[in-house]
Design an enzyme around this catalytic site. Sequence first.
Site, PDB file in Angstrom:
ATOM      1  N   SER A 185       0.899  -1.077  -0.019  1.00 33.93           N
ATOM      2  CA  SER A 185      -0.152  -0.118   0.090  1.00 33.93           C
ATOM      3  C   SER A 185       0.967   1.137  -0.082  1.00 33.93           C
ATOM      4  O   SER A 185       1.973   1.326   0.729  1.00 33.93           O
ATOM      5  CB  SER A 185      -0.888  -0.034   1.301  1.00 33.93           C
ATOM      6  OG  SER A 185      -1.729  -1.043   1.299  1.00 33.93           O
ATOM      7  N   ILE A 186       0.479   2.329  -0.722  1.00 33.52           N
ATOM      8  CA  ILE A 186       1.000   3.602  -0.765  1.00 33.52           C
ATOM      9  C   ILE A 186       1.285   4.137   0.696  1.00 33.52           C
ATOM     10  O   ILE A 186       2.269   4.689   1.172  1.00 33.52           O
ATOM     11  CB  ILE A 186       0.309   4.427  -1.634  1.00 33.52           C
ATOM     12  CG1 ILE A 186       0.483   4.312  -3.149  1.00 33.52           C
ATOM     13  CG2 ILE A 186       1.001   5.963  -1.542  1.00 33.52           C
ATOM     14  CD1 ILE A 186      -0.482   4.798  -4.150  1.00 33.52           C
ATOM     15  N   ALA A 213     -14.347   2.100  -5.578  1.00 29.98           N
ATOM     16  CA  ALA A 213     -15.372   2.209  -6.510  1.00 29.98           C
ATOM     17  C   ALA A 213     -15.594   0.890  -6.978  1.00 29.98           C
ATOM     18  O   ALA A 213     -14.948  -0.079  -6.788  1.00 29.98           O
ATOM     19  CB  ALA A 213     -15.110   2.903  -7.703  1.00 29.98           C
ATOM     20  N   TYR A 237     -10.232   4.337 -16.036  1.00 26.11           N
ATOM     21  CA  TYR A 237     -10.207   4.918 -14.607  1.00 26.11           C
ATOM     22  C   TYR A 237     -11.789   5.366 -14.155  1.00 26.11           C
ATOM     23  O   TYR A 237     -11.898   5.580 -13.230  1.00 26.11           O
ATOM     24  CB  TYR A 237      -9.153   5.989 -14.558  1.00 26.11           C
ATOM     25  CG  TYR A 237      -8.696   6.331 -13.261  1.00 26.11           C
ATOM     26  CD1 TYR A 237      -8.238   5.169 -12.338  1.00 26.11           C
ATOM     27  CD2 TYR A 237      -8.822   7.460 -12.507  1.00 26.11           C
ATOM     28  CE1 TYR A 237      -7.814   5.435 -11.197  1.00 26.11           C
ATOM     29  CE2 TYR A 237      -8.393   7.850 -11.287  1.00 26.11           C
ATOM     30  CZ  TYR A 237      -7.868   6.640 -10.560  1.00 26.11           C
ATOM     31  OH  TYR A 237      -7.597   7.028  -9.286  1.00 26.11           O
ATOM     32  N   LYS A 246     -11.699  11.206  -8.030  1.00 28.06           N
ATOM     33  CA  LYS A 246     -10.476  12.254  -7.793  1.00 28.06           C
ATOM     34  C   LYS A 246     -10.440  13.472  -8.322  1.00 28.06           C
ATOM     35  O   LYS A 246      -9.988  14.414  -7.452  1.00 28.06           O
ATOM     36  CB  LYS A 246      -9.178  11.556  -8.585  1.00 28.06           C
ATOM     37  CG  LYS A 246      -8.803  10.017  -8.010  1.00 28.06           C
ATOM     38  CD  LYS A 246      -8.571  10.109  -6.632  1.00 28.06           C
ATOM     39  CE  LYS A 246      -7.869   8.614  -6.436  1.00 28.06           C
ATOM     40  NZ  LYS A 246      -7.967   8.479  -4.757  1.00 28.06           N
ATOM     41  N   ILE A 306       1.062   2.696  -9.303  1.00 31.97           N
ATOM     42  CA  ILE A 306       1.758   1.602  -8.650  1.00 31.97           C
ATOM     43  C   ILE A 306       0.573   0.365  -8.495  1.00 31.97           C
ATOM     44  O   ILE A 306      -0.403   0.407  -8.070  1.00 31.97           O
ATOM     45  CB  ILE A 306       2.123   2.054  -7.116  1.00 31.97           C
ATOM     46  CG1 ILE A 306       2.966   3.445  -7.594  1.00 31.97           C
ATOM     47  CG2 ILE A 306       2.954   1.165  -6.349  1.00 31.97           C
ATOM     48  CD1 ILE A 306       3.275   4.067  -6.063  1.00 31.97           C
TER      49      ILE A 306
HETATM   50  O1  0WD Z   1      -1.938   3.286  -8.742  1.00 26.73           O
HETATM   51  C1  0WD Z   1      -2.103   3.490  -7.505  1.00 26.73           C
HETATM   52  N1  0WD Z   1      -2.034   2.500  -6.871  1.00 26.73           N
HETATM   53  C2  0WD Z   1      -2.399   4.511  -7.201  1.00 26.73           C
HETATM   54  C3  0WD Z   1      -3.429   5.016  -6.174  1.00 26.73           C
HETATM   55  C4  0WD Z   1      -2.141   5.900  -7.895  1.00 26.73           C
HETATM   56  C5  0WD Z   1      -2.488   7.189  -7.421  1.00 26.73           C
HETATM   57  C6  0WD Z   1      -3.290   7.272  -6.490  1.00 26.73           C
HETATM   58  N2  0WD Z   1      -3.754   6.037  -5.713  1.00 26.73           N
HETATM   59  C7  0WD Z   1      -4.410   6.300  -4.532  1.00 26.73           C
HETATM   60  C8  0WD Z   1      -5.780   5.360  -4.532  1.00 26.73           C
HETATM   61  O2  0WD Z   1      -6.649   5.840  -5.367  1.00 26.73           O
HETATM   62  C9  0WD Z   1      -6.093   5.554  -2.986  1.00 26.73           C
HETATM   63  O3  0WD Z   1      -6.831   6.748  -2.584  1.00 26.73           O
HETATM   64  O4  0WD Z   1      -3.914   6.027  -3.359  1.00 26.73           O
HETATM   65  C10 0WD Z   1      -4.688   5.624  -2.401  1.00 26.73           C
HETATM   66  C11 0WD Z   1      -4.211   4.493  -1.701  1.00 26.73           C
HETATM   67  O5  0WD Z   1      -4.102   3.302  -2.635  1.00 26.73           O
HETATM   68  P1  0WD Z   1      -3.474   1.697  -2.841  1.00 26.73           P
HETATM   69  O6  0WD Z   1      -2.105   2.040  -1.729  1.00 26.73           O
HETATM   70  O7  0WD Z   1      -2.974   1.862  -4.380  1.00 26.73           O
HETATM   71  O8  0WD Z   1      -4.359   0.774  -2.454  1.00 26.73           O
HETATM   72  P2  0WD Z   1      -4.509  -0.141  -1.337  1.00 26.73           P
HETATM   73  O9  0WD Z   1      -3.320  -0.820  -0.877  1.00 26.73           O
HETATM   74  O10 0WD Z   1      -5.418  -1.304  -1.690  1.00 26.73           O
HETATM   75  O11 0WD Z   1      -4.919   0.635   0.138  1.00 26.73           O
HETATM   76  C12 0WD Z   1      -6.322   1.126  -0.277  1.00 26.73           C
HETATM   77  C13 0WD Z   1      -7.059   1.038   0.934  1.00 26.73           C
HETATM   78  C14 0WD Z   1      -8.014  -0.429   0.835  1.00 26.73           C
HETATM   79  O12 0WD Z   1      -7.559  -1.438   0.546  1.00 26.73           O
HETATM   80  P3  0WD Z   1      -8.339  -2.380  -0.440  1.00 26.73           P
HETATM   81  O13 0WD Z   1      -7.538  -3.147  -1.243  1.00 26.73           O
HETATM   82  O14 0WD Z   1      -9.362  -3.137   0.589  1.00 26.73           O
HETATM   83  O15 0WD Z   1      -9.515  -1.585  -1.486  1.00 26.73           O
HETATM   84  O16 0WD Z   1      -8.427   1.834   1.232  1.00 26.73           O
HETATM   85  C15 0WD Z   1      -8.892   0.951   2.212  1.00 26.73           C
HETATM   86  C16 0WD Z   1      -8.646  -0.129   2.298  1.00 26.73           C
HETATM   87  O17 0WD Z   1      -7.826  -0.550   3.114  1.00 26.73           O
HETATM   88  N3  0WD Z   1     -10.071   1.406   2.334  1.00 26.73           N
HETATM   89  C17 0WD Z   1     -11.076   1.742   3.407  1.00 26.73           C
HETATM   90  N4  0WD Z   1     -10.591   2.190   4.617  1.00 26.73           N
HETATM   91  C18 0WD Z   1     -11.623   2.610   5.215  1.00 26.73           C
HETATM   92  N5  0WD Z   1     -12.938   2.417   4.966  1.00 26.73           N
HETATM   93  C19 0WD Z   1     -12.323   1.555   2.805  1.00 26.73           C
HETATM   94  C20 0WD Z   1     -13.285   2.240   3.962  1.00 26.73           C
HETATM   95  N6  0WD Z   1     -14.782   2.065   3.478  1.00 26.73           N
HETATM   96  N7  0WD Z   1     -12.493   1.202   1.687  1.00 26.73           N
HETATM   97  C21 0WD Z   1     -11.381   1.102   1.072  1.00 26.73           C
END
Ligand code: 0WD
Length: 254
Positions: free
Chosen positions: A18-19, A95, A155, A162, A191
């Site tokens: 995760s980021i 989403a 996207y 966003k 990422i």
């Molecule tokens: O390419 C990428 N990965 C990019 C991500 C590029 C640019 C931005 N981002 C953004 C994402 O849109 C997000 O806002 O960075 C942020 C973190 O995303 P991530 O690190 O890529 O993804 P991940 O490790 O999956 O963490 C996001 C987490 C969720 O994980 P899952 O896999 O279950 O969706 O957001 C959390 C959850 O842990 N999440 C929530 N936390 C609390 N309440 C909820 C919720 N209802 N829903 C999702």
Amino acid sequence: MIMKGKKGVILGIANKKSIAYGIAKACQEQGAEMAITFLNERFEQKLAPIAEDLGCGARLYPCDVSRPEEITALRESLEKDFGQIDFVVHSIAFAPKEGLSGRFVDISKEAFDVAMDISVYSLIEITRELKPILSDNASVLTLSYYGGEKYIPNYNLMGVAKAALEMTVKYLAEDLGRDGIRVNAISAGPIKTLAAAGIGDFAFMLKWNKAHAPLKENVTIEQVGNSGMYLLSDLSSAVTGEIHYVDGGYNIMG
Ligand code: 0WD
């Protein structure tokens, strides 16, 4: 030790890819103390060793941002543990799958509402609910992506979310500036994370970015982590309402 004496909370670590984990690690390396949150029981066990590794110990709390009572409980726990906090990382987006591929015109109102609630409104709610325990000069950080600014294949719904998130950062920054609170976003390059896996043909996005970004590399969570740490630290004390690109320069390309 740029973050020495700083305390904060990080929402959005799903695993070590995760980021938010990259940001937490950078903050820890620079001396910050942190609490982290998990979405539901499925993540609790996975996050326990990560919390240990980040020096959070027992400061691991549930927080599903779609449940207001969990946000209130989070504030109470943080107040008990830390008194005040200096930084908040909101690294959360969601989403329904139907919003991340196929025809944009077919997106349902249900999917739209869920995406906006979890990916956008939660930033306002978290900031408001934690405000009573935010210190002077506190910093709030969220994560965005270029698909909120320009069309990116697949996207779709998250692009609209966003765009709304980036404007939310600016309106929050203006509103909370008078309280000494800064609000910024990092617009990160793609990422491979759990959330990214939900986006249609994400592998192509990675390949495309690597080929067209001036630096000719995809970004890492360590790089986003370091930039995030800067925005959370006093080094960026005059920066607010900013959408800071950490994308290898991709956004400047025509
Ligand atoms: O390419 C990428 N990965 C990019 C991500 C590029 C640019 C931005 N981002 C953004 C994402 O849109 C997000 O806002 O960075 C942020 C973190 O995303 P991530 O690190 O890529 O993804 P991940 O490790 O999956 O963490 C996001 C987490 C969720 O994980 P899952 O896999 O279950 O969706 O957001 C959390 C959850 O842990 N999440 C929530 N936390 C609390 N309440 C909820 C919720 N209802 N829903 C999702």
